[in-house]
Enzyme design. Sequence first.
Site, mmCIF file in Angstrom:
data_model
loop_
_atom_site.group_PDB
_atom_site.id
_atom_site.type_symbol
_atom_site.label_atom_id
_atom_site.label_comp_id
_atom_site.label_asym_id
_atom_site.label_seq_id
_atom_site.Cartn_x
_atom_site.Cartn_y
_atom_site.Cartn_z
ATOM 1 N N HIS A 31 -5.314 -4.236 -15.465
ATOM 2 C CA HIS A 31 -5.919 -2.828 -14.972
ATOM 3 C C HIS A 31 -6.259 -1.770 -16.007
ATOM 4 O O HIS A 31 -5.150 -1.084 -16.281
ATOM 5 C CB HIS A 31 -4.932 -2.378 -13.915
ATOM 6 C CG HIS A 31 -4.806 -3.414 -12.533
ATOM 7 N ND1 HIS A 31 -3.948 -4.555 -13.003
ATOM 8 C CD2 HIS A 31 -5.427 -3.594 -11.541
ATOM 9 C CE1 HIS A 31 -3.760 -5.278 -11.896
ATOM 10 N NE2 HIS A 31 -4.766 -4.549 -11.067
ATOM 11 N N HIS A 266 -11.128 -0.678 -12.489
ATOM 12 C CA HIS A 266 -9.684 -0.841 -11.622
ATOM 13 C C HIS A 266 -9.218 -2.142 -12.205
ATOM 14 O O HIS A 266 -7.913 -1.853 -12.704
ATOM 15 C CB HIS A 266 -9.787 -0.993 -10.203
ATOM 16 C CG HIS A 266 -8.400 -0.715 -9.578
ATOM 17 N ND1 HIS A 266 -7.419 0.360 -9.361
ATOM 18 C CD2 HIS A 266 -7.798 -1.977 -8.885
ATOM 19 C CE1 HIS A 266 -6.335 -0.230 -8.827
ATOM 20 N NE2 HIS A 266 -6.483 -1.545 -8.563
ATOM 21 N N GLU A 415 12.840 1.847 8.614
ATOM 22 C CA GLU A 415 13.274 0.839 8.059
ATOM 23 C C GLU A 415 12.827 0.510 6.592
ATOM 24 O O GLU A 415 13.736 0.216 5.645
ATOM 25 C CB GLU A 415 12.991 -0.600 8.802
ATOM 26 C CG GLU A 415 14.117 -0.903 10.048
ATOM 27 C CD GLU A 415 13.426 -0.001 11.437
ATOM 28 O OE1 GLU A 415 14.025 0.120 12.587
ATOM 29 O OE2 GLU A 415 12.569 0.716 11.333
ATOM 30 N N HIS A 477 12.605 -7.964 21.179
ATOM 31 C CA HIS A 477 13.986 -7.716 20.487
ATOM 32 C C HIS A 477 14.975 -8.574 20.219
ATOM 33 O O HIS A 477 16.259 -8.700 19.615
ATOM 34 C CB HIS A 477 14.847 -6.519 21.391
ATOM 35 C CG HIS A 477 14.348 -5.022 21.138
ATOM 36 N ND1 HIS A 477 12.908 -5.043 21.601
ATOM 37 C CD2 HIS A 477 14.687 -3.784 20.847
ATOM 38 C CE1 HIS A 477 12.706 -3.526 21.458
ATOM 39 N NE2 HIS A 477 13.857 -2.832 21.093
#
Length: 672
Positions: A31, A266, A415, A477
């Site tokens: 890059h 890029h 999380e 869950h």
Amino acid sequence: MSLEEMTTDELCINTLRTLSIDMVHAANSGHPGAPLGCAAMAYTLWTRFLKHNPADPKWPDRDRFVLSAGHASALLYSLLHLSGYDLPLEELRSFRQLGSMTPGHPEADCAPGVEVTTGPLGQGLGNAVGMALAERYLAERFNRPGHAIVDHRTYVLASDGDMMEGISHEAASLAGHLGLGRLIVLYDDNRISLEGPTSEWFTDDTAARFRAYGWHVLETGDVSDDTEPLAAAIEEAVAVEDRPSLIICRTHIGYGSPVQDSHKAHGAPLDAEQMKETKRRLGWPEDAAFLVPDAVRERFAEVAEKGRQAQQEWEAAFERYAVEHAEPAAQWRAAWAGELPDGWDANLPVWTPDGGAVATRNAAGDALEALRRNCWFLIGGCAGLGSSTKTLPKSGESMDRERFGPQNIRFGVREHAMAAACSGIVRHGGLRAYGSTFSVFSDYARPSLRLAALMEVGVIYQFTHDSIGVGEDGPTHQPVEQIASLRTIPNWTVIRPADANEAREAWCSAMLNANGPTAIICSRQKLPVLDRGQVPPAALLHKGAYVLSDPDDGEPEVILMASGSEVAPMLEAAQLLRGKGVRVRTVSFPSWGLFEKQPEDYRRSVLPPDVRKRVAVEAGASLGWHKYVGGEGDVIALDRFGASGPGEQVLEALGFTPERIAERALTLLDRD
């Protein structure tokens, strides 16, 4: 402009640019755009503000630099080489080649000075939040009036992509809430990504967003060549101690190249003609490759010398500190050496069978409470579920923006940021970190968990609500595939304790594992405490699997093995089988990873090759268990989603009962 007409600053900036594009061109991969656009930014930070000593990349009080935009790795390697780190020019020539010190994206410790593994966007920013947290915690614990032995900052170079990834939102929100004033992020606002102009899909008011998070925000304007606006912005950011700072820097991707301000700059190397044209525009000899003018070497040598002097001054200051504060100085030295103190595992709870059933989440929480008391360097928290994962300290104290001394961090329902920050805490040095959430929500943290293994950081996770035994919350869950998924990550140690004493030993095992992450998978429901006749109980957990019971006479004809909450019904099944005259061995199997590290003779002693009738039991995906049951064995597992209902009823309905386990074993033996 020619080399002779350039100022030293211009020479240095263009050397960073040309070294970077030379690396990408030589590899025909990489890059080039970000290094061309960000060279002036990086040069300003590294030579005027970053406190570091290339002769000692692990100096504890160095500033941390995190390249969150890991695709710009060529720029980082150029900075490290010029600054005097042990990264020879030949390694730059070997960019992206097998076995080199310059991999495609930065990998922690691949070269001296690379702090964390980046590339997946947003990760570096999340790691940096953990580093800034570590600095604040250590400063509050160790600094004394007249003795600021912890006095450094964490700098980040981030891209548009970092700002788009969800983890950056979580991490920025947490950093703003905690007021991490020693975190400074330089945002490379080039407005281009791999697909094209970001205006087609990214129109956030980033400045307003970060101000809403509680950050101090500055905008420099165009800094592709002008170093002074950025220098002024960094000076202002350094002066702000109560908020993290975001410095929005307008740059031009592929600066000076024929594809400037285009997505073509890029992710693809410049071709030969584009390379020549770029160097001509930069005033560089178009046929020179990996050229470093003497004036550039001299300038960076001056910076390196400044870093060496800074460390010498710090070491002298630490020696004065140690005279006045001997005990904390000894703690500091031991922690940075990675040594566990004497008594680190003292006074951990022990449970007896006559004390009643205990959920392993509760037992693990009690073990953690004892370890926190013994190990000041163990910090961490939960993603908004601490009262349920049982990781909250009994003191009730947690870090906040006014007080960083408590060991508990309230990460909130974040999380992914929690996991990245925990890795950053460990990579900072001097500390161990833990995180926690429900097992099923480990999926939200998965990219950070994978990178923790890749970086070999000793992070510990207490994942609870481990199976369909969760019950009424239902399939959303109830983890099914998560445990198997974690086991597939290289360098992860996954432990699913069968009872309270195994939960205690799981925490001890995790503390001893400083070279990779450990997951302790705990039950929500209460489990009976097993009677092993061992002192201390469950000490054999450290071997990954061990024999719980054997026939009273003769060799076993069938082996039953299980992990976690399925060990108790497996033992009941063994009793049913013995009532039918079957010779049964039972095995608790909390950790495949630990078991595989044992010598072959131990593994064969637990699972004798000549006993081919084997049944494995786990209320989760069957993936992987067939290795241990072999071709004549059976696996009682769950290759489907669970169901909503009381946990015991769900387990029974889906076949995790002593009767079914015994029935499957009898079928293997061709007996009624």
